[in-house]
Design an enzyme around this catalytic site. Structure first.
Site, PDB file in Angstrom:
ATOM      1  N   ASP A  33       0.850  -1.195   0.000  1.00 48.04           N
ATOM      2  CA  ASP A  33       0.000   0.000   0.000  1.00 48.04           C
ATOM      3  C   ASP A  33       0.883   1.241   0.000  1.00 48.04           C
ATOM      4  O   ASP A  33       1.715   1.416   0.891  1.00 48.04           O
ATOM      5  CB  ASP A  33      -0.887  -0.038   1.259  1.00 48.04           C
ATOM      6  CG  ASP A  33      -1.697   1.225   1.419  1.00 48.04           C
ATOM      7  OD1 ASP A  33      -1.932   1.921   0.408  1.00 48.04           O
ATOM      8  OD2 ASP A  33      -2.103   1.527   2.568  1.00 48.04           O
ATOM      9  N   ASN A  35      -0.352   4.550  -0.145  1.00 48.77           N
ATOM     10  CA  ASN A  35      -0.959   5.814   0.316  1.00 48.77           C
ATOM     11  C   ASN A  35      -1.702   5.706   1.640  1.00 48.77           C
ATOM     12  O   ASN A  35      -2.483   6.575   1.994  1.00 48.77           O
ATOM     13  CB  ASN A  35      -1.886   6.373  -0.769  1.00 48.77           C
ATOM     14  CG  ASN A  35      -3.048   5.430  -1.051  1.00 48.77           C
ATOM     15  OD1 ASN A  35      -3.078   4.307  -0.538  1.00 48.77           O
ATOM     16  ND2 ASN A  35      -4.011   5.880  -1.837  1.00 48.77           N
ATOM     17  N   ASP A  37      -4.163   3.877   2.768  1.00 49.97           N
ATOM     18  CA  ASP A  37      -5.591   3.564   2.924  1.00 49.97           C
ATOM     19  C   ASP A  37      -5.821   2.090   3.286  1.00 49.97           C
ATOM     20  O   ASP A  37      -6.958   1.628   3.359  1.00 49.97           O
ATOM     21  CB  ASP A  37      -6.386   3.946   1.665  1.00 49.97           C
ATOM     22  CG  ASP A  37      -6.017   3.100   0.458  1.00 49.97           C
ATOM     23  OD1 ASP A  37      -5.068   2.282   0.564  1.00 49.97           O
ATOM     24  OD2 ASP A  37      -6.665   3.246  -0.598  1.00 49.97           O
ATOM     25  N   ASP A  41      -1.743  -1.203  -3.851  1.00 51.76           N
ATOM     26  CA  ASP A  41      -2.042  -0.452  -5.066  1.00 51.76           C
ATOM     27  C   ASP A  41      -0.883  -0.517  -6.060  1.00 51.76           C
ATOM     28  O   ASP A  41       0.171  -1.088  -5.771  1.00 51.76           O
ATOM     29  CB  ASP A  41      -2.393   0.999  -4.708  1.00 51.76           C
ATOM     30  CG  ASP A  41      -1.394   1.583  -3.722  1.00 51.76           C
ATOM     31  OD1 ASP A  41      -0.178   1.495  -4.001  1.00 51.76           O
ATOM     32  OD2 ASP A  41      -1.808   2.088  -2.651  1.00 51.76           O
ATOM     33  N   ASP A 110      -4.788 -10.544 -15.842  1.00 55.21           N
ATOM     34  CA  ASP A 110      -5.876 -11.496 -15.670  1.00 55.21           C
ATOM     35  C   ASP A 110      -6.993 -11.137 -16.647  1.00 55.21           C
ATOM     36  O   ASP A 110      -7.349  -9.963 -16.777  1.00 55.21           O
ATOM     37  CB  ASP A 110      -6.400 -11.402 -14.226  1.00 55.21           C
ATOM     38  CG  ASP A 110      -6.615 -12.757 -13.597  1.00 55.21           C
ATOM     39  OD1 ASP A 110      -7.382 -13.548 -14.187  1.00 55.21           O
ATOM     40  OD2 ASP A 110      -6.052 -13.024 -12.525  1.00 55.21           O
ATOM     41  N   ASP A 211      -9.150 -16.488 -16.561  1.00 57.93           N
ATOM     42  CA  ASP A 211      -9.959 -16.948 -15.439  1.00 57.93           C
ATOM     43  C   ASP A 211     -11.024 -17.961 -15.882  1.00 57.93           C
ATOM     44  O   ASP A 211     -11.732 -17.726 -16.868  1.00 57.93           O
ATOM     45  CB  ASP A 211     -10.647 -15.713 -14.846  1.00 57.93           C
ATOM     46  CG  ASP A 211     -11.261 -15.965 -13.490  1.00 57.93           C
ATOM     47  OD1 ASP A 211     -10.513 -16.260 -12.553  1.00 57.93           O
ATOM     48  OD2 ASP A 211     -12.499 -15.864 -13.386  1.00 57.93           O
ATOM     49  N   GLU A 256      -7.064 -20.983 -16.639  1.00 51.90           N
ATOM     50  CA  GLU A 256      -7.476 -21.680 -15.419  1.00 51.90           C
ATOM     51  C   GLU A 256      -8.594 -22.638 -15.818  1.00 51.90           C
ATOM     52  O   GLU A 256      -9.646 -22.202 -16.283  1.00 51.90           O
ATOM     53  CB  GLU A 256      -7.974 -20.681 -14.378  1.00 51.90           C
ATOM     54  CG  GLU A 256      -8.258 -21.340 -13.038  1.00 51.90           C
ATOM     55  CD  GLU A 256      -9.218 -20.559 -12.167  1.00 51.90           C
ATOM     56  OE1 GLU A 256      -9.193 -20.750 -10.951  1.00 51.90           O
ATOM     57  OE2 GLU A 256     -10.017 -19.766 -12.706  1.00 51.90           O
ATOM     58  N   HIS A 326      -3.949 -17.311  -5.012  1.00 50.50           N
ATOM     59  CA  HIS A 326      -4.860 -16.505  -4.192  1.00 50.50           C
ATOM     60  C   HIS A 326      -6.153 -17.252  -3.833  1.00 50.50           C
ATOM     61  O   HIS A 326      -6.967 -16.727  -3.083  1.00 50.50           O
ATOM     62  CB  HIS A 326      -5.202 -15.219  -4.938  1.00 50.50           C
ATOM     63  CG  HIS A 326      -5.981 -15.484  -6.200  1.00 50.50           C
ATOM     64  ND1 HIS A 326      -5.451 -16.202  -7.259  1.00 50.50           N
ATOM     65  CD2 HIS A 326      -7.248 -15.169  -6.554  1.00 50.50           C
ATOM     66  CE1 HIS A 326      -6.356 -16.301  -8.210  1.00 50.50           C
ATOM     67  NE2 HIS A 326      -7.459 -15.687  -7.814  1.00 50.50           N
ATOM     68  N   ASP A 327      -6.356 -18.448  -4.394  1.00 44.35           N
ATOM     69  CA  ASP A 327      -7.566 -19.228  -4.103  1.00 44.35           C
ATOM     70  C   ASP A 327      -7.296 -20.429  -3.205  1.00 44.35           C
ATOM     71  O   ASP A 327      -8.207 -21.222  -2.946  1.00 44.35           O
ATOM     72  CB  ASP A 327      -8.168 -19.781  -5.404  1.00 44.35           C
ATOM     73  CG  ASP A 327      -8.705 -18.684  -6.304  1.00 44.35           C
ATOM     74  OD1 ASP A 327      -9.134 -17.638  -5.789  1.00 44.35           O
ATOM     75  OD2 ASP A 327      -8.699 -18.892  -7.537  1.00 44.35           O
TER      76      ASP A 327
HETATM   77  C1  GLC Z   1     -11.196 -17.896 -10.444  1.00 38.74           C
HETATM   78  C2  GLC Z   1     -10.392 -16.935  -9.609  1.00 38.74           C
HETATM   79  C3  GLC Z   1     -11.114 -16.719  -8.320  1.00 38.74           C
HETATM   80  C4  GLC Z   1     -12.477 -16.133  -8.616  1.00 38.74           C
HETATM   81  C5  GLC Z   1     -13.249 -16.981  -9.604  1.00 38.74           C
HETATM   82  C6  GLC Z   1     -14.386 -16.220 -10.189  1.00 38.74           C
HETATM   83  O1  GLC Z   1     -11.259 -19.153  -9.876  1.00 38.74           O
HETATM   84  O2  GLC Z   1      -9.088 -17.390  -9.449  1.00 38.74           O
HETATM   85  O3  GLC Z   1     -10.400 -15.907  -7.431  1.00 38.74           O
HETATM   86  O4  GLC Z   1     -13.206 -16.022  -7.441  1.00 38.74           O
HETATM   87  O5  GLC Z   1     -12.463 -17.385 -10.700  1.00 38.74           O
HETATM   88  O6  GLC Z   1     -13.909 -15.203 -11.030  1.00 38.74           O
HETATM   89 CA    CA Z   2      -3.541   2.120  -1.206  1.00 40.13          CA
END
Ligand code: GLC
Ligand code: CA
Length: 557
Positions: A33, A35, A37, A41, A110, A211, A256, A326-327
């Site tokens: 981050d 700034n 908040d 970013d 993405d 995605d 994916e 991230h999932d």
């Molecule tokens: C993919 C992404 C996930 C998202 C899902 C819907 O699996 O990696 O984070 O929630 O698609 O877009």
């Molecule tokens: Ca920020």
């Protein structure tokens, strides 16, 4: 022989920059981050590019940064050609790309086009009336006697259909109700998507991560118990996309694709099919009972699945290698030991990821061994998938006490707590209040500590990445497994021309003694990398592996 100068290798696989790359995934909300908040970013990312350069990665995959109401943290896009206010402006993004390219880093974005946000202008129009020109951009159906059109469930719990009063019909959403599915049966949708891809490609990006891309092919019949994608349609859409857009640029693509096997994955990625370069499969992620259970993975399943993907793509298609993103929960907590052997096991897993056949992906924080988060209340979770699962499970009679430990194992928030840069307040991620709680272990586990120690996880990753750039056998070598029956170790070789790697990985907290088969003992093998200082050689017929030991030998005939 200098393999860098030839264009084909082994059984005829083409050499490509993305096969020789290591990709680093950034979840912008939680990276840095700038700034105060509390939200990561673009300027924050710019300030850390030298760190990534120092790590040695050469491609960055940026999770969605487009305009979004953030129902699913950016995976619900309301404007595909602009940047989310919290993350900055289009100008900041251009600056980011420029700063990356200056450092020789490539950027992949993405592409989320199975669905948009319900706040996208297409959907606002679509829901207005049945004869609106945008109606067919989405998938609308009549209900059945006051119920949804069928029983399909959303990936985020509850029905995959949402009723809309304006026209008295339901729309399909495989994810949250704020993520209506786009209708790829409508060629206008293709044109819109291809145009927005061109918008970013012409700005100079180096590729896309797509995605849930195999969900865009919807089945002909909706009279089924659950949603099954129609791969034939997706192949047609992707071939059109490739021909019209992708093939005109020197870029990489990774899709994916839940539910694929090596066989079906090859149809998306084989070089002569002209669709995608590689896909993420879920066979490992879904093994041993999968999500929302208390099961721990079994080494046997892991080995079977990974070895299968190593051998069955068989020089027709290319693998992507990941153990978390991230999932998913943090890999050291899931496949290693995030207590006593955190450092050793994180390095051991990294060794596996970086010595297999395919392109490795590092998820932010993995390179310092970040762990799952011990949240103490269900109220601490932010992720929509987790929140909906909690809601649904409570409605089915489960108690919060039962759900908390499972959420702590599986919630996507495990991967989404902010990057731990140093041991000052909030780990140096923000001067404000972070949007989600920090992992309290940041005072010990952080980048600054790892940069200081020469034997840290960070420096081990750095070395693994350097080796990949140095040894073609790591990129292109053929895979062969040994000790298939072992429930303690994973052992394999990689062979290319006269070069051979021999990899031993101990997945347990015990010392493991091995009697080597003749093919593995070697007078010439030298250690390329190991997470222990004391190392065996391969001259005798026996080696002993310490807890979570990883050791990679190299020999040249
Ligand atoms: C993919 C992404 C996930 C998202 C899902 C819907 O699996 O990696 O984070 O929630 O698609 O877009
Ligand atoms: Ca920020």
């Amino acid at each position: 022989m200098d393999l860098r100068n030839i264009t084909k290798i082994g059984d005829g696989m083409a050499k490509k920059w993305w096969k020789e790359s290591v990709i680093y995934q950034i979840y912008p909300r939680s990276f840095m981050d700038s700034n105060g908040d509390g939200i990561g970013d673009l300027n924050g990312i710019i300030s850390k590019l030298d760190y990534l350069k120092d790590l040695g990665v050469n491609v960055i995959w940026l999770c969605p940064v487009y305009k979004s109401p953030n129902d699913d943290n950016g995976y619900d896009i309301s404007d595909y050609r602009d940047i989310m206010d919290e993350f900055g402006t289009l100008k900041d993004w251009e600056q980011l790309l420029e700063e990356m390219h200056k450092r020789g880093l490539k950027l992949i974005m993405d592409l989320v086009v199975n669905h948009s946000s319900d706040e996208h202008k297409w959907f606002n129009e679509s829901k207005k009336s049945k004869d609106n020109p945008y109606r067919d951009y989405y998938i609308w159906r009549d209900g059945k006697e006051g119920n949804p059109p069928n029983n399909w469930q959303s990936c985020f719990s509850f029905s995959a259909w949402q009723y809309d009063e304006t026209t008295g019909q339901y729309y399909l959403h495989l994810f949250s109700k704020k993520q209506p599915d786009l209708n790829w049966a409508n060629s206008k949708v293709h044109d819109e998507v291809f145009a927005l891809m061109k918008f970013w490609l012409d700005k100079g990006i180096d590729g896309f991560r797509m995605d849930v891309i195999n969900a865009i092919g919807k089945p002909d019949s909706f009279d089924t118990e659950w949603f099954t994608p129609d791969d034939q349609k997706t192949h047609r859409y992707l071939q059109e996309m490739n021909q019209k857009i992708l093939s005109h640029y020197d870029i990489m693509t990774v899709g994916e694709t839940g539910g694929v096997t090596p066989e079906t994955a090859s149809l998306f990625t084989a070089e002569d099919r002209n669709e995608l370069n590689m896909v993420f499969h879920f066979e490992l992620m879904d093994a041993d009972g999968g999500k929302w259970t208390c099961n721990r993975f079994k080494l046997m399943s892991l080995k079977k699945i990974l070895s299968k993907w190593q051998t069955q793509l068989d020089n027709k298609a290319w693998n992507s290698l990941y153990l978390n993103n991230h999932d998913q929960p943090r890999m050291v907590s899931r496949y290693g030991d995030d207590g006593e052997y955190r450092v050793q096991s994180a390095k051991m897993l990294a060794t596996m990821l970086h010595t297999m056949h395919g392109t490795p992906y590092i998820y932010q924080g993995e390179e310092i061994g970040m762990t799952n988060v011990p949240f103490t209340s269900l109220n601490d979770f932010k992720d929509i998938e987790t929140l909906n699962w909690v809601k649904e499970s409570l409605a089915k009679g489960k108690t919060a006490e039962e759900l908390l430990p499972i959420a702590n194992l599986w919630s996507r928030d495990n991967a989404r707590t902010p990057m731990q840069w140093n041991d000052t307040e909030n780990a140096g991620f923000t001067t404000g209040t972070p949007w989600i709680q920090m992992n309290p272990n940041y005072r010990e586990i952080n980048v600054r500590n790892d940069l200081k120690k020469s034997d840290s996880i960070f420096h081990y990753y750095q070395k693994l990445i350097q080796l990949r750039h140095q040894y073609d056998v790591i990129v292109y070598g053929d895979f062969h497994e040994y000790f298939n029956d072992s429930e303690e170790i994973y052992c394999y070789t990689r062979t290319l021309e006269h070069q051979r790697l021999i990899v031993f990985l101990n997945f347990t907290a015990n010392t493991v003694d091995l009697i080597l088969p003749k093919e593995l003992s070697s007078k010439k093998a030298v250690v390329l990398i190991s997470n222990y200082v004391e190392k065996n050689d391969l001259k005798s017929a026996q080696i002993s592996l310490q807890p979570y030991e990883a050791v990679v030998y190299f020999e040249e005939q």
